[in-house]
Design a protein around this motif. Structure first.
Motif, PDB file in Angstrom:
ATOM      1  N   VAL A 113       0.840  -1.205   0.000  1.00 40.97           N
ATOM      2  CA  VAL A 113       0.000   0.000   0.000  1.00 40.97           C
ATOM      3  C   VAL A 113       0.875   1.256   0.000  1.00 40.97           C
ATOM      4  N   GLU A 114       1.944   1.238   0.776  1.00 43.15           N
ATOM      5  CA  GLU A 114       2.858   2.384   0.831  1.00 43.15           C
ATOM      6  C   GLU A 114       3.406   2.699  -0.565  1.00 43.15           C
ATOM      7  N   ASP A 115       3.850   1.667  -1.273  1.00 40.73           N
ATOM      8  CA  ASP A 115       4.441   1.887  -2.594  1.00 40.73           C
ATOM      9  C   ASP A 115       3.414   2.364  -3.608  1.00 40.73           C
ATOM     10  N   ILE A 116       2.217   1.807  -3.572  1.00 40.41           N
ATOM     11  CA  ILE A 116       1.177   2.238  -4.506  1.00 40.41           C
ATOM     12  C   ILE A 116       0.783   3.687  -4.211  1.00 40.41           C
ATOM     13  N   THR A 117       0.667   4.028  -2.921  1.00 39.94           N
ATOM     14  CA  THR A 117       0.340   5.404  -2.546  1.00 39.94           C
ATOM     15  C   THR A 117       1.404   6.375  -3.049  1.00 39.94           C
ATOM     16  N   MET A 118       2.678   6.028  -2.832  1.00 42.82           N
ATOM     17  CA  MET A 118       3.762   6.904  -3.276  1.00 42.82           C
ATOM     18  C   MET A 118       3.779   7.035  -4.790  1.00 42.82           C
ATOM     19  N   ALA A 119       3.538   5.913  -5.511  1.00 45.60           N
ATOM     20  CA  ALA A 119       3.538   5.964  -6.974  1.00 45.60           C
ATOM     21  C   ALA A 119       2.425   6.869  -7.489  1.00 45.60           C
ATOM     22  N   LEU A 120       1.253   6.762  -6.906  1.00 43.63           N
ATOM     23  CA  LEU A 120       0.153   7.636  -7.308  1.00 43.63           C
ATOM     24  C   LEU A 120       0.469   9.101  -6.994  1.00 43.63           C
ATOM     25  N   SER A 121       1.166   9.329  -5.893  1.00 37.72           N
ATOM     26  CA  SER A 121       1.461  10.698  -5.473  1.00 37.72           C
ATOM     27  C   SER A 121       2.409  11.419  -6.422  1.00 37.72           C
ATOM     28  N   TRP A 131      -1.311  16.095 -10.834  1.00 33.14           N
ATOM     29  CA  TRP A 131      -2.715  16.437 -10.929  1.00 33.14           C
ATOM     30  C   TRP A 131      -3.579  15.672  -9.943  1.00 33.14           C
ATOM     31  N   LEU A 132      -3.004  14.683  -9.266  1.00 27.74           N
ATOM     32  CA  LEU A 132      -3.781  13.797  -8.405  1.00 27.74           C
ATOM     33  C   LEU A 132      -3.520  14.118  -6.942  1.00 27.74           C
ATOM     34  N   PHE A 133      -4.582  14.354  -6.196  1.00 25.57           N
ATOM     35  CA  PHE A 133      -4.491  14.619  -4.756  1.00 25.57           C
ATOM     36  C   PHE A 133      -4.583  13.282  -4.025  1.00 25.57           C
ATOM     37  N   VAL A 134      -3.529  12.898  -3.335  1.00 27.01           N
ATOM     38  CA  VAL A 134      -3.457  11.586  -2.698  1.00 27.01           C
ATOM     39  C   VAL A 134      -3.371  11.751  -1.187  1.00 27.01           C
ATOM     40  N   ASP A 193      14.025  10.763  -5.776  1.00 23.87           N
ATOM     41  CA  ASP A 193      13.243  10.016  -4.788  1.00 23.87           C
ATOM     42  C   ASP A 193      12.831  10.974  -3.680  1.00 23.87           C
ATOM     43  N   PRO A 194      11.576  11.418  -3.658  1.00 26.44           N
ATOM     44  CA  PRO A 194      11.173  12.424  -2.662  1.00 26.44           C
ATOM     45  C   PRO A 194      11.347  11.947  -1.229  1.00 26.44           C
ATOM     46  N   PHE A 195      11.170  10.646  -0.975  1.00 23.30           N
ATOM     47  CA  PHE A 195      11.320  10.137   0.376  1.00 23.30           C
ATOM     48  C   PHE A 195      12.775  10.268   0.837  1.00 23.30           C
ATOM     49  N   ALA A 196      13.706   9.854  -0.013  1.00 25.30           N
ATOM     50  CA  ALA A 196      15.127   9.943   0.348  1.00 25.30           C
ATOM     51  C   ALA A 196      15.566  11.390   0.501  1.00 25.30           C
ATOM     52  N   THR A 215      -1.072   0.264 -10.116  1.00 28.19           N
ATOM     53  CA  THR A 215      -1.004   1.717 -10.178  1.00 28.19           C
ATOM     54  C   THR A 215      -1.434   2.241 -11.539  1.00 28.19           C
ATOM     55  N   SER A 216      -0.893   1.659 -12.594  1.00 27.34           N
ATOM     56  CA  SER A 216      -1.223   2.119 -13.941  1.00 27.34           C
ATOM     57  C   SER A 216      -2.708   1.953 -14.246  1.00 27.34           C
ATOM     58  N   SER A 217      -3.303   0.845 -13.792  1.00 25.98           N
ATOM     59  CA  SER A 217      -4.721   0.604 -14.075  1.00 25.98           C
ATOM     60  C   SER A 217      -5.607   1.586 -13.330  1.00 25.98           C
ATOM     61  N   VAL A 218      -5.255   1.891 -12.080  1.00 29.36           N
ATOM     62  CA  VAL A 218      -6.039   2.860 -11.305  1.00 29.36           C
ATOM     63  C   VAL A 218      -5.980   4.230 -11.968  1.00 29.36           C
ATOM     64  N   VAL A 219      -4.772   4.649 -12.329  1.00 25.57           N
ATOM     65  CA  VAL A 219      -4.610   5.947 -12.978  1.00 25.57           C
ATOM     66  C   VAL A 219      -5.377   5.976 -14.297  1.00 25.57           C
ATOM     67  N   GLY A 220      -5.327   4.891 -15.046  1.00 28.31           N
ATOM     68  CA  GLY A 220      -6.050   4.831 -16.307  1.00 28.31           C
ATOM     69  C   GLY A 220      -7.544   4.924 -16.112  1.00 28.31           C
ATOM     70  N   ALA A 221      -8.066   4.369 -15.008  1.00 31.20           N
ATOM     71  CA  ALA A 221      -9.501   4.454 -14.732  1.00 31.20           C
ATOM     72  C   ALA A 221      -9.916   5.881 -14.382  1.00 31.20           C
ATOM     73  N   ILE A 222      -9.029   6.644 -13.713  1.00 27.88           N
ATOM     74  CA  ILE A 222      -9.368   8.006 -13.314  1.00 27.88           C
ATOM     75  C   ILE A 222      -9.183   8.978 -14.477  1.00 27.88           C
ATOM     76  N   ALA A 223      -8.159   8.808 -15.244  1.00 25.83           N
ATOM     77  CA  ALA A 223      -7.862   9.741 -16.338  1.00 25.83           C
ATOM     78  C   ALA A 223      -7.403   8.964 -17.561  1.00 25.83           C
ATOM     79  N   PRO A 224      -8.348   8.521 -18.398  1.00 24.85           N
ATOM     80  CA  PRO A 224      -8.001   7.697 -19.563  1.00 24.85           C
ATOM     81  C   PRO A 224      -7.030   8.376 -20.530  1.00 24.85           C
ATOM     82  N   LYS A 225      -7.009   9.701 -20.514  1.00 23.41           N
ATOM     83  CA  LYS A 225      -6.153  10.406 -21.459  1.00 23.41           C
ATOM     84  C   LYS A 225      -4.769  10.724 -20.887  1.00 23.41           C
TER      85      LYS A 225
END
Length: 522
Positions: A152-160, A164-167, A350-353, A242-252
């Protein structure tokens, strides 16, 4: 109610200033000043009007007022020479002269960053927003709980990484761990349009990740899929989710933005496994912190290029110093500085590092300017990283920038409205910022709020004691100092800079003087 002017929107319900879809960070007092000028745009407001409305009649110098007005102008891309929106009329006052359109709401929203189930709704931001809820651990081994959390941590960071996406930050989402939830309620409480929930099953060398994306307004399932493969393909499976979730929110969504979300922190799964174990153990206690440090060292040993492990190892030394638990301060400070520099060198993207390593360089090596540059880069790479905004708020305190600290702390709270640790650390940072700005009554209120949530956080206790001492409440200040001595018996005025490394000597002197009045010995 919202005030619209040029490409800006001042949202009074959310207390946020938007430029297009982006939030412009504002300190609370700066927001109030802009709000007052717009509300009273039909007339010239005098200096006395502003002081009475914003500072409650307290004495404010012309220089301080000018500074605040310049911050307001900067927030709306105006200048003192241009005066496109805010005009100064010599010896008379100020007036907001830009065209303004008012936009009402059908139902006023109530913003509550400490929302509990059934509490008032937190309105979503003006762009797509998502919370990744804790994934269920379906493995037969309960000790693998950390693994599901790491996914979950990695998916959250990847989406962040998508601007344009508020996570919503992981720790706020994790307040729902272990209980059945109504996604519509989650959407109201966190202020998000979408929720991702799922499960992880790890059996032998096989891994299955299942996920589903839900519209929190309608409860409709927008997307659902599962990904299964050998454990060696763990990051590929996470990337597919991650890619599938992003594609569902913004197909373009552009292909290059999807590629950014597919970055892998390491190819060495053994090293990353140790890193995840370290994250699970990292706590503000001596034993847990020491165990976490050894796990991060093990991860570094297996993968010397794992930047996030260097950053977290450096952070463990930050905790040691803050707790007064360093055995050899010179040696451990040097090692922490080495780790911090490795983190920022290896983790340039790497924003975390960048965040963790940069803060360690400030807190332990007093490299404040370099740390600010690394922190700013982290926020540029990932503007949805709540912890970076929170640590940046602390960094600005040590640098003597209270208004910027408040702006960053406020933004951190919006990104992570339900994170318990974020709540007390951010309110404590706000307390220090108000203290530096001379607003001791507000500092005391923020310190009280932080201590209610965590009565054992030493920095909160010290600013509570200092604020009470300056207000003349010596009994409360002295009780707080006794509690501080229980947590760190070695705390003295002579070593106070180890706990609070203010760059400006006058800030440290003011803080130390207040704590002496509260009972801090030399």
């Amino acid at each position: 109610m919202r005030y619209l002017f040029e490409d800006y929107a001042l949202d009074l319900d959310r207390r946020e200033l938007y430029r297009g879809a982006d939030v412009v960070p504002l300190a609370p007092q700066v927001f109030d000043l802009l709000d007052y000028l717009i509300r009273n745009r039909e007339r010239v407001v005098s200096k006395d009007d502003l002081i009475n409305a914003i500072w409650n009649g307290r004495s404010v110098s012309d220089a301080a007022l000018t500074t605040r007005l310049n911050v307001v102008r900067s927030a709306v891309s105006d200048t003192g020479s241009e005066q496109r929106l805010i005009k100064t009329l010599p010896r008379k006052g100020f007036r907001f002269i830009g065209p303004v359109r008012e936009e009402g709401r059908d139902s006023p929203a109530v913003v509550d960053t400490r929302a509990e189930p059934g509490s008032p709704a937190l309105p979503p931001p003006g762009r797509p927003s998502i919370a990744v809820l804790p994934f269920a651990n379906l493995s037969s081994d309960p000790e693998q709980e950390y693994f599901a959390d790491g996914v979950v941590e990695d998916i959250t960071m990847a989406l962040s990484l998508f601007r344009w996406l508020f996570v919503i930050a992981r720790n706020s989402s994790f307040t729902y761990k272990g209980r059945a939830v109504d996604v519509k309620q989650v959407g109201r409480e966190l202020g998000v349009r979408y929720v991702l929930e799922g499960s992880v099953r790890k059996a032998g060398n096989r891994l299955r990740i299942a996920g589903q994306l839900i519209d929190t307004e309608t409860g409709a399932h927008l997307w659902a899929d599962r990904f299964e493969g050998p454990i060696e393909d763990m990051f590929d499976l996470q990337d597919d989710v991650t890619s599938s979730v992003v594609g569902a929110i913004a197909p373009k969504l552009q292909h290059e933005e999807i590629k950014r979300a597919r970055r892998k922190p390491t190819e060495n799964l053994d090293a990353y496994d140790y890193y995840l174990r370290g994250l699970a153990r990292a706590r503000w206690s001596k034993d847990a912190n020491s165990e976490a440090l050894q796990l991060f060292y093990k991860a570094i040993e297996l993968d010397p290029h794992l930047a996030c492990a260097y950053g977290m190892a450096a952070w463990c030394y930050v905790r040691r110093k803050a707790l007064g638990r360093m055995n050899d301060q010179a040696l451990e400070t040097a090692e922490a500085t080495r780790l911090g520099r490795k983190a920022v060198d290896l983790g340039a993207d790497d924003p975390f590092a960048l965040c963790m390593g940069g803060y360690a360089l400030a807190f332990l090596a007093h490299e404040f300017d370099d740390a600010a540059a690394f922190m700013d880069r982290a926020l540029t790479v990932n503007p949805n990283f709540a912890r970076a905004w929170m640590l940046s708020a602390w960094l600005r305190i040590w640098r003597g920038e209270p208004d910027l600290s408040l702006a960053h702390a406020t933004h951190a709270m919006r990104l992570s409205p339900r994170d318990p640790s974020m709540y007390y650390t951010t309110h404590s940072a706000m307390a220090y910022a108000h203290f530096l700005a001379g607003r001791y009554d507000v500092a005391l209120a923020c310190a009280e709020e932080a201590m209610r949530d965590n009565p054992g956080f030493l920095l909160s206790i010290c600013i509570f004691a200092a604020s009470n001492a300056i207000a003349g409440r010596l009994e409360q200040a002295q009780r707080a100092m006794l509690r501080a001595f229980e947590l760190n018996p070695h705390l003295r005025a002579a070593n106070l800079a180890e706990l609070a490394p203010f760059r400006r000597s006058e800030d440290l002197a003011n803080f130390a003087g207040a704590l002496r009045a509260a009972g801090l010995p030399e």
